[in-house]
Design a protein around this motif. Structure first.
Motif, PDB file in Angstrom:
ATOM      1  N   HIS A 206       3.082   9.531  -8.567  1.00 52.40           N
ATOM      2  CA  HIS A 206       1.849  10.076  -7.777  1.00 52.40           C
ATOM      3  C   HIS A 206       2.363  11.230  -6.891  1.00 52.40           C
ATOM      4  CE1 HIS A 206      -1.494   7.551  -8.991  1.00 52.40           C
ATOM      5  NE2 HIS A 206      -0.480   6.403  -8.796  1.00 52.40           N
ATOM      6  N   TRP A 207       3.604  11.175  -6.261  1.00 51.51           N
ATOM      7  CA  TRP A 207       3.900  12.371  -5.404  1.00 51.51           C
ATOM      8  C   TRP A 207       5.550  12.345  -5.835  1.00 51.51           C
ATOM      9  CZ3 TRP A 207       2.116   7.625  -3.044  1.00 51.51           C
ATOM     10  CH2 TRP A 207       0.490   7.710  -2.916  1.00 51.51           C
ATOM     11  N   PRO A 208       5.498  12.806  -7.061  1.00 48.71           N
ATOM     12  CA  PRO A 208       7.122  13.380  -7.631  1.00 48.71           C
ATOM     13  C   PRO A 208       8.047  13.958  -6.716  1.00 48.71           C
ATOM     14  CG  PRO A 208       5.356  14.539  -8.962  1.00 48.71           C
ATOM     15  CD  PRO A 208       4.558  13.794  -7.892  1.00 48.71           C
TER      16      PRO A 208
ATOM     17  N   ARG B   3       0.831  -1.314  -0.065  1.00 46.50           N
ATOM     18  CA  ARG B   3       0.004   0.024   0.096  1.00 46.50           C
ATOM     19  C   ARG B   3       0.775   1.149   0.020  1.00 46.50           C
ATOM     20  NH1 ARG B   3      -3.216  -0.209   5.813  1.00 46.50           N
ATOM     21  NH2 ARG B   3      -1.459   0.457   7.168  1.00 46.50           N
ATOM     22  N   LEU B   4       0.456   2.421  -0.573  1.00 51.00           N
ATOM     23  CA  LEU B   4       1.090   3.509  -0.867  1.00 51.00           C
ATOM     24  C   LEU B   4       0.380   4.534  -0.101  1.00 51.00           C
ATOM     25  CD1 LEU B   4       1.800   2.902  -4.593  1.00 51.00           C
ATOM     26  CD2 LEU B   4       2.968   2.235  -2.769  1.00 51.00           C
TER      27      LEU B   4
ATOM     28  N   GLU C  49       8.268  -1.685  -8.436  1.00 46.59           N
ATOM     29  CA  GLU C  49       7.008  -0.604  -8.967  1.00 46.59           C
ATOM     30  C   GLU C  49       6.208   0.006  -7.590  1.00 46.59           C
ATOM     31  OE1 GLU C  49       3.924  -0.057 -11.499  1.00 46.59           O
ATOM     32  OE2 GLU C  49       5.784  -0.715 -12.020  1.00 46.59           O
ATOM     33  N   ALA C  50       6.314   0.054  -6.539  1.00 46.93           N
ATOM     34  CA  ALA C  50       5.898   0.446  -5.367  1.00 46.93           C
ATOM     35  C   ALA C  50       6.835   1.946  -5.603  1.00 46.93           C
ATOM     36  CB  ALA C  50       6.298  -0.022  -4.113  1.00 46.93           C
ATOM     37  N   VAL C  51       8.030   1.957  -5.541  1.00 44.89           N
ATOM     38  CA  VAL C  51       8.889   3.228  -5.922  1.00 44.89           C
ATOM     39  C   VAL C  51       8.341   3.917  -6.953  1.00 44.89           C
ATOM     40  CG1 VAL C  51      11.177   4.220  -6.222  1.00 44.89           C
ATOM     41  CG2 VAL C  51      10.931   2.630  -4.538  1.00 44.89           C
ATOM     42  N   ARG C  52       8.124   3.305  -8.131  1.00 42.27           N
ATOM     43  CA  ARG C  52       7.863   4.085  -9.417  1.00 42.27           C
ATOM     44  C   ARG C  52       6.457   4.670  -9.015  1.00 42.27           C
ATOM     45  NH1 ARG C  52       5.019   4.179 -13.743  1.00 42.27           N
ATOM     46  NH2 ARG C  52       3.737   1.957 -13.423  1.00 42.27           N
ATOM     47  N   GLN C  53       5.634   3.993  -8.532  1.00 46.29           N
ATOM     48  CA  GLN C  53       4.235   4.555  -8.410  1.00 46.29           C
ATOM     49  C   GLN C  53       4.259   5.738  -7.559  1.00 46.29           C
ATOM     50  OE1 GLN C  53       1.415   3.900  -9.841  1.00 46.29           O
ATOM     51  NE2 GLN C  53       1.922   2.223 -10.985  1.00 46.29           N
ATOM     52  N   CYS C  54       5.042   5.808  -6.197  1.00 51.38           N
ATOM     53  CA  CYS C  54       5.141   6.847  -5.448  1.00 51.38           C
ATOM     54  C   CYS C  54       5.887   8.027  -6.007  1.00 51.38           C
ATOM     55  CB  CYS C  54       6.112   6.461  -4.239  1.00 51.38           C
ATOM     56  SG  CYS C  54       5.200   5.511  -3.057  1.00 51.38           S
TER      57      CYS C  54
END
Length: 152
Positions: free
Chosen positions: A109-111, A66-67, A101-106
Motif C-alpha cells: 500500500h505504501w511502497p 491495523r495499518l 503479512e502486516a509488513v507485506r501489506q504496508c
C-alpha cells in the motif's frame, strides 16, 4: 497453524458488524483485560486505517493488526498497530505470520514508506527479527513500557 490463515485487508467499511465485534473483542480481551491496561482503544484511528485480519480454517479471527498510512500517525512513515493474536494460539507461529503479512501489506500500500510501530518493551526481539530498530527511549503507554521502532 500460521500457514493455514486466510488474510483479509480492508478499510473500516469492509467490516460486517460481526467481524468488527470480533476484532474489538480480541483487542479488548488482550490489551485491556489480560494486560490490565486502561486506555482508549477506540481512538478514532480505526475509521481511517486498514484492518488486517487472519482467519483460521473455521473462519474465526486468529490474528489482527491495523495499518496506518504515512502522515496519519508518523509524518514520514506508515505504521503497524494493535498487533494481537488469539491467546490460545501463542507459540504457534501465528504472531510471526501476522507481522510478516502486516509488513507485506504496508509495502504493497505504501511502497516508498518506512514502517514504524510502538512495541511493548518485552517484545523487542520479536520485532527486531523483522528488521525493526528502536528509535526512542522507553515510555509508558497505558501502564506498559513501550518503545518506538522503525524499519526503513
Amino acid at each position: 497453524m500460521a500457514t493455514s490463515l486466510v488474510w483479509h485487508c480492508h478499510g473500516f467499511d469492509g467490516f460486517s458488524i460481526h467481524t468488527l465485534y470480533a476484532a474489538l473483542a480480541l483487542r479488548d480481551r488482550v490489551f485491556v483485560v489480560e494486560q490490565d491496561s486502561v486506555y482508549g482503544d477506540i481512538d478514532g484511528s480505526d475509521l481511517a486505517c486498514l484492518h488486517l485480519r487472519g482467519l483460521d480454517q473455521d473462519g474465526q479471527l486468529a490474528a489482527y493488526a491495523r495499518l496506518i498510512a504515512p502522515g496519519d500517525k508518523y509524518q514520514d512513515a506508515s505504521a503497524i498497530g494493535r498487533v494481537v493474536i488469539e491467546p490460545a494460539l501463542r507459540g504457534s507461529g501465528v504472531g510471526k505470520a501476522l507481522l510478516a503479512e502486516a509488513v507485506r501489506q504496508c509495502r504493497t500500500h505504501w511502497p516508498d514508506s518506512p514502517i514504524m510501530l510502538s512495541a511493548q518493551a518485552d517484545k523487542l526481539g520479536f520485532y527486531q527479527d523483522f528488521g525493526f530498530k528502536v528509535v526512542s527511549e522507553p515510555y509508558d503507554d497505558g501502564g506498559i513500557l513501550h518503545v518506538t521502532m522503525r524499519r526503513d
